[in-house]
Each structure stands twice: as C-alpha cells, then as structure tokens.
Write an enzyme that holds these catalytic residues in place. Structure first.
Site, PDB file in Angstrom:
ATOM      1  N   THR A 150      55.905  52.253  -0.916  1.00 14.00           N
ATOM      2  CA  THR A 150      56.313  54.084  -0.738  1.00 14.00           C
ATOM      3  C   THR A 150      57.360  53.877   1.343  1.00 14.00           C
ATOM      4  O   THR A 150      57.037  55.287   1.525  1.00 14.00           O
ATOM      5  CB  THR A 150      54.596  54.326  -0.235  1.00 14.00           C
ATOM      6  OG1 THR A 150      54.473  53.423   0.984  1.00 14.00           O
ATOM      7  CG2 THR A 150      53.591  54.080  -0.316  1.00 14.00           C
ATOM      8  N   ASP A 206      64.689  38.853   7.307  1.00 11.29           N
ATOM      9  CA  ASP A 206      65.155  37.381   6.589  1.00 11.29           C
ATOM     10  C   ASP A 206      65.914  36.400   6.986  1.00 11.29           C
ATOM     11  O   ASP A 206      66.313  35.398   6.738  1.00 11.29           O
ATOM     12  CB  ASP A 206      65.342  37.627   4.595  1.00 11.29           C
ATOM     13  CG  ASP A 206      63.947  38.308   3.812  1.00 11.29           C
ATOM     14  OD1 ASP A 206      63.261  38.265   4.529  1.00 11.29           O
ATOM     15  OD2 ASP A 206      64.009  39.084   2.720  1.00 11.29           O
TER      16      ASP A 206
HETATM   17  C1  PRP Z   1      62.355  46.255   8.476  1.00 10.63           C
HETATM   18  C2  PRP Z   1      62.996  46.320   9.399  1.00 10.63           C
HETATM   19  C3  PRP Z   1      62.059  47.443  10.476  1.00 10.63           C
HETATM   20  C4  PRP Z   1      61.801  48.666   9.248  1.00 10.63           C
HETATM   21  C5  PRP Z   1      62.926  49.587   9.380  1.00 10.63           C
HETATM   22  O1  PRP Z   1      61.289  45.233   8.570  1.00 10.63           O
HETATM   23  O2  PRP Z   1      63.089  44.914  10.222  1.00 10.63           O
HETATM   24  O3  PRP Z   1      61.088  46.833  11.137  1.00 10.63           O
HETATM   25  O4  PRP Z   1      62.155  47.565   8.011  1.00 10.63           O
HETATM   26  O5  PRP Z   1      62.740  50.498   8.496  1.00 10.63           O
HETATM   27  P1  PRP Z   1      62.019  51.882   8.305  1.00 10.63           P
HETATM   28  O6  PRP Z   1      62.972  52.398   9.614  1.00 10.63           O
HETATM   29  O7  PRP Z   1      62.179  51.977   7.291  1.00 10.63           O
HETATM   30  O8  PRP Z   1      60.659  51.861   8.148  1.00 10.63           O
HETATM   31  P2  PRP Z   1      60.287  45.376   7.270  1.00 10.63           P
HETATM   32  O9  PRP Z   1      58.993  45.916   7.454  1.00 10.63           O
HETATM   33  O10 PRP Z   1      61.196  44.834   6.177  1.00 10.63           O
HETATM   34  O11 PRP Z   1      59.311  43.877   8.183  1.00 10.63           O
HETATM   35  P3  PRP Z   1      60.181  42.087   8.233  1.00 10.63           P
HETATM   36  O12 PRP Z   1      60.714  42.485  10.761  1.00 10.63           O
HETATM   37  O13 PRP Z   1      58.856  41.345   8.914  1.00 10.63           O
HETATM   38  O14 PRP Z   1      60.262  41.434   7.679  1.00 10.63           O
END
Ligand code: PRP
Length: 208
Positions: free
Chosen positions: A108, A203
């Site tokens: 989503t 990552d």
């Molecule tokens: C990634 C990134 C942000 C988010 C940005 O995190 O670090 O927190 O996605 O996306 P958005 O603006 O669409 O919300 P992720 O969910 O991959 O988690 P992580 O940082 O734990 O890898």
C-alpha cells in the site's frame, strides 16, 4: 512547488550527494556521507533559530554574545533516519533524540507505526524530523501528525532527497513545516522509489 521547500545550493552538499548516489559507494562510505550531509543540511535548516543576547568573558574583557537557547529535538524516522542523527549531534551536542518507528507497507506504501516513546508533553521547542528520503511523503506526514498531537509547535523536515510527490503531499498536509533537502529529484517510480534517487537508503546505510 512549496514555498517551504529549501533545496541546498551549497557546493559541498552537491559534491557529497553525488558520491552518496553512486552505486559503487559502500556502506561505510554511505554512512559517512550521510552524516556529513546531515550536518550541512541542519546548518541550513537552523538559520532561523531564536537567539538571546548575552555577554561573554574573553581573555581581554567582556564581549557581547548570543545564546541559541531554544531546545531542539531530533526525530529520526527508523530506520534510515538514524543515519542523520550523528552528524547533527556533532553540530548540536545538547539535542534530545526521540525515535519514531515507521515502515512503509510494500503493497500500500502507507506508513505503519511500530515505535513511539514520546513522553506525555513536549520537552523541546523545535523538532527536526529526520529521514533521508521523502518519497510519497506518507512517513513524514505521519510523523508530523504524531508530533503535532504531542503538542510540538515548530517542526522542520530534514532529508537528503525528495520526490515532487512527497513535497506536495507534506506541504498540503502540513503547510507550516519547512522542508530542507539536498536535492529535489524527478519523480517516484511504480514501486515508490525516488528516481534517479540513490536506491534504498536504509539498506545502503545498514548493509541489509
Ligand atoms: C523508507 C525511507 C522513508 C520512507 C519514505 O523507509 O527511509 O522512511 O521509506 O517513503 P514515504 O515518503 O513514501 O513514506 P522504509 O519503509 O524502507 O523503512 P527503513 O527506513 O526501515 O528501511
């Protein structure tokens, strides 16, 4: 584009961002560059901090001085926001750090909250929300929602890359929040990654 968007024009930011994007940059170097970029971007984001006049005793006598007396809280969004904390702490050693755990549901693309230990009432006057990537903006909006419910008054977003979609969404949801980034990229791709971007920041930061 949002009047609250500040894209850095500093040559060092541009240089370091280019190194950060490079797929040949390893995890160790990625973390180092993230730390340096965070420090530089925080310098730009704190241009409007309030100052209190003071006096300081120099070896030669008394000089007029200033104290940046506002309490500042860093709010890194786990995980990738952690990579921006160290550099800012070098610049602002007395900051409080309040972690917010959010991950993006891969289907989503909506943020899911999993960690929040904010105390009952705000303990800082300025909050810097830290996340290297402003993609759809969902994570940043959810974090600002949490901080506003907490009672935070002044909130800024500090990140490395933003997509136009994320800037628009955050600016619409929270027009009072200024957005400080190293670059505004072209767009989001079909799986919500910033293009040309730098890949998955979490990552690359943590070697996963
Ligand atoms: C990634 C990134 C942000 C988010 C940005 O995190 O670090 O927190 O996605 O996306 P958005 O603006 O669409 O919300 P992720 O969910 O991959 O988690 P992580 O940082 O734990 O890898």
């Amino acid at each position: 584009m949002s009047a609250k968007l500040q894209v850095s024009s500093h040559p060092l930011v541009k240089h370091k961002l280019s190194l950060l994007r490079d797929s040949a940059t390893d995890h160790r170097k990625f973390r180092e560059l993230s730390r340096e970029l965070a420090l530089l971007l925080c310098y730009e984001a704190t241009q409007d901090l309030a100052l209190t006049p003071t006096t300081v005793a120099t070896p030669m006598g008394e000089a007029a001085g200033w104290e940046a007396s506002e309490l500042i809280g860093l709010v890194p969004i786990l995980r990738a926001g952690l990579g921006l904390v160290d550099g800012i702490q070098e610049l602002l050693p007395n900051v409080q750090v309040w972690h917010i755990g959010l991950y993006r549901d891969e289907e989503t693309l909506r943020p899911v909250e999993y960690y929040n230990k904010l105390p009952a009432a705000p303990t800082v006057q300025v909050c810097l929300v830290l996340d290297p990537m402003l993609a759809t903006g969902g994570s940043a909006i959810a974090t600002v929602d949490i901080l506003k419910r907490w009672g935070a008054q002044r909130i800024k977003f500090v990140g490395i890359l933003a997509a136009p979609e994320g800037v628009e969404a955050l600016a619409n949801a929270h027009p009072d929040v200024s957005i400080h980034v190293a670059e505004l990229d072209e767009r989001l791709n079909e799986i919500g990654f910033i293009v040309p971007g730098l890949g998955d920041a979490g990552d690359r930061m943590f070697g996963t």
